[in-house]
Design a protein around this motif. Sequence first.
Motif, PDB file in Angstrom:
ATOM      1  N   MET A   1      12.153 -31.593  19.618  1.00  0.00           N
ATOM      2  CA  MET A   1      12.972 -32.711  20.086  1.00  0.00           C
ATOM      3  C   MET A   1      12.111 -33.671  20.877  1.00  0.00           C
ATOM      4  N   GLU A   2      12.142 -34.948  20.505  1.00  0.00           N
ATOM      5  CA  GLU A   2      11.353 -35.935  21.212  1.00  0.00           C
ATOM      6  C   GLU A   2      11.986 -36.223  22.571  1.00  0.00           C
ATOM      7  N   GLU A   3      11.149 -36.315  23.603  1.00  0.00           N
ATOM      8  CA  GLU A   3      11.644 -36.557  24.952  1.00  0.00           C
ATOM      9  C   GLU A   3      12.078 -38.007  25.122  1.00  0.00           C
ATOM     10  N   GLN A   4      13.148 -38.201  25.880  1.00  0.00           N
ATOM     11  CA  GLN A   4      13.627 -39.540  26.196  1.00  0.00           C
ATOM     12  C   GLN A   4      12.838 -40.072  27.394  1.00  0.00           C
ATOM     13  N   LYS A   5      12.168 -41.200  27.242  1.00  0.00           N
ATOM     14  CA  LYS A   5      11.399 -41.786  28.329  1.00  0.00           C
ATOM     15  C   LYS A   5      12.310 -42.617  29.230  1.00  0.00           C
ATOM     16  N   ILE A   6      12.281 -42.319  30.517  1.00  0.00           N
ATOM     17  CA  ILE A   6      13.125 -43.017  31.480  1.00  0.00           C
ATOM     18  C   ILE A   6      12.336 -44.199  32.031  1.00  0.00           C
TER      19      ILE A   6
ATOM     20  N   LEU B   1      27.669 -34.888  16.542  1.00  0.00           N
ATOM     21  CA  LEU B   1      26.259 -34.566  16.394  1.00  0.00           C
ATOM     22  C   LEU B   1      26.086 -33.274  15.590  1.00  0.00           C
ATOM     23  N   HIS B   2      24.859 -33.006  15.183  1.00  0.00           N
ATOM     24  CA  HIS B   2      24.591 -31.834  14.347  1.00  0.00           C
ATOM     25  C   HIS B   2      23.498 -30.972  14.968  1.00  0.00           C
ATOM     26  N   SER B   3      23.521 -29.713  14.613  1.00  0.00           N
ATOM     27  CA  SER B   3      22.546 -28.751  15.144  1.00  0.00           C
ATOM     28  C   SER B   3      21.502 -28.368  14.098  1.00  0.00           C
ATOM     29  N   THR B   4      21.400 -29.153  13.030  1.00  0.00           N
ATOM     30  CA  THR B   4      20.512 -28.823  11.903  1.00  0.00           C
ATOM     31  C   THR B   4      19.079 -28.595  12.342  1.00  0.00           C
ATOM     32  N   TYR B   5      18.542 -29.525  13.119  1.00  0.00           N
ATOM     33  CA  TYR B   5      17.138 -29.431  13.551  1.00  0.00           C
ATOM     34  C   TYR B   5      16.894 -28.162  14.358  1.00  0.00           C
TER      35      TYR B   5
ATOM     36  N   LEU C   1      19.526 -34.346  26.669  1.00  0.00           N
ATOM     37  CA  LEU C   1      18.984 -35.598  26.150  1.00  0.00           C
ATOM     38  C   LEU C   1      20.102 -36.583  25.832  1.00  0.00           C
ATOM     39  N   LEU C   2      21.208 -36.061  25.327  1.00  0.00           N
ATOM     40  CA  LEU C   2      22.363 -36.907  25.039  1.00  0.00           C
ATOM     41  C   LEU C   2      22.879 -37.569  26.317  1.00  0.00           C
ATOM     42  N   ILE C   3      23.027 -36.781  27.373  1.00  0.00           N
ATOM     43  CA  ILE C   3      23.524 -37.313  28.650  1.00  0.00           C
ATOM     44  C   ILE C   3      22.569 -38.358  29.203  1.00  0.00           C
ATOM     45  N   ASP C   4      21.269 -38.051  29.217  1.00  0.00           N
ATOM     46  CA  ASP C   4      20.283 -39.006  29.722  1.00  0.00           C
ATOM     47  C   ASP C   4      20.303 -40.304  28.904  1.00  0.00           C
ATOM     48  N   THR C   5      20.369 -40.166  27.591  1.00  0.00           N
ATOM     49  CA  THR C   5      20.343 -41.330  26.708  1.00  0.00           C
ATOM     50  C   THR C   5      21.535 -42.245  26.956  1.00  0.00           C
ATOM     51  N   VAL C   6      22.718 -41.671  27.050  1.00  0.00           N
ATOM     52  CA  VAL C   6      23.934 -42.471  27.262  1.00  0.00           C
ATOM     53  C   VAL C   6      23.964 -43.049  28.664  1.00  0.00           C
TER      54      VAL C   6
ATOM     55  N   PRO D   1      18.647 -41.831  17.422  1.00  0.00           N
ATOM     56  CA  PRO D   1      17.583 -40.835  17.230  1.00  0.00           C
ATOM     57  C   PRO D   1      18.069 -39.396  17.353  1.00  0.00           C
ATOM     58  N   LEU D   2      19.146 -39.181  18.132  1.00  0.00           N
ATOM     59  CA  LEU D   2      19.697 -37.835  18.272  1.00  0.00           C
ATOM     60  C   LEU D   2      20.572 -37.466  17.085  1.00  0.00           C
ATOM     61  N   LEU D   3      21.125 -38.475  16.418  1.00  0.00           N
ATOM     62  CA  LEU D   3      22.007 -38.227  15.275  1.00  0.00           C
ATOM     63  C   LEU D   3      21.220 -37.927  14.009  1.00  0.00           C
TER      64      LEU D   3
END
Length: 383
Positions: A1-6, A189-193, A356-361, A369-371
């Motif tokens: 999972m790629e990190e979200q840059k703040i 969202l999906h858990s495929t990855y 990551l979802l919480i941080d992104t939103v 990118p998460l989808l």
Amino acid sequence: MEEQKITKIPFGKLGIIVHESCRDLGKKVDDYIVKRRKEEFAKNCSEYHVEELKDSYIIDSEIIRFANGEAKGHLKETIRGKDIFVLADIGNYSVTYNMFGRENGMSPDDHFQDVKRLISAIAGKARRIHLIMPLLYESRQDKRNSRESLDCAIALQELENMGVENIFTFDAHETRVQNAIPQTGFESLHSTYQIIKAINKVEDKICFDKEQLMVISPDTGAMDRAIFYASILGLDVGLFYKRRDYKKIVDGKNPIIQHEYMGADVEGKDILIVDDMIASGGSIFDIAAELKSKNARNVYVAVTFTFFTNGIEKMNEFYQKGYIKKLFSTNLTYIPDKFKQAEWFQEVDMSKMVSLLIDTVNYDDSVSPLLDATNKIKKILDK
């Protein structure tokens, strides 16, 4: 999972309300956010960022239950002006409450009422309200076939009327239910990855090669998911079609007479059965037995949610017989310890993705990118 840059100011100060049903997942999510923000904020010394550094973003809250079963939500600290995320697992049947001296297990209905109580306790003081409900409430009653209730749509409209701006879930049974709330954000969202990553890490004997591995859909409803897995992994796909007895209704549905297989020969191949959930497990057991009768080598199962509503005795039996080698399932809903301790079970941790979802939103960035996990899955295959 790629990190979200703040790199910018968030929409509002972050607050996470974790319902009792989701304590374990919520704690892991909070730990990820705290660690990530401390690492990123160390590079940014603005006054706002320093103020936002915390050891926890979880809002202290509780559900107070009266002796007759009634309840109320209580927030023990201020949420004024905050960007609030409510996290709840409506499938956690391990939570109980006392009513008239008897211990009652919490049903999805009870959990959903608690979610509304916590949102009601916010009383319009938050800047925004988001709901993360990994297992979508009443997702199995998402369409009307006769004179039936349309529970999922009604529940979503209730949440919209209470001021929820975004609803996030995972592997919704039918994503078109979002048509009930066209003005409110809804993402499945999906858990495929994470599942493919876990398979690749745990089962080193699995080879992602079409001559050795094949993806199977247990029914027509899961075909889109199976096609995605097969396409991204470069594998063949097969389908089991459920022949039902439409003259009878047992436990609210037409009983299955037989599973008919359509697809290429499975002899000598490993099989990956993919679906959104395992309820009783009956269909998976029938399909696994049928695949082994066709001389399939190893049968693996990958799902987002696992219930085994009739217990795991038959799963233990199928594992001992060699019909099913491993079950991969996420921790997005409650998993009993007896599941986790079983040799055939592999938990797929989704807490990092939720964080990551919480941080992104919270930072008003795109969740696209998460989808779409296509590129991340390809990186696993390239390695």
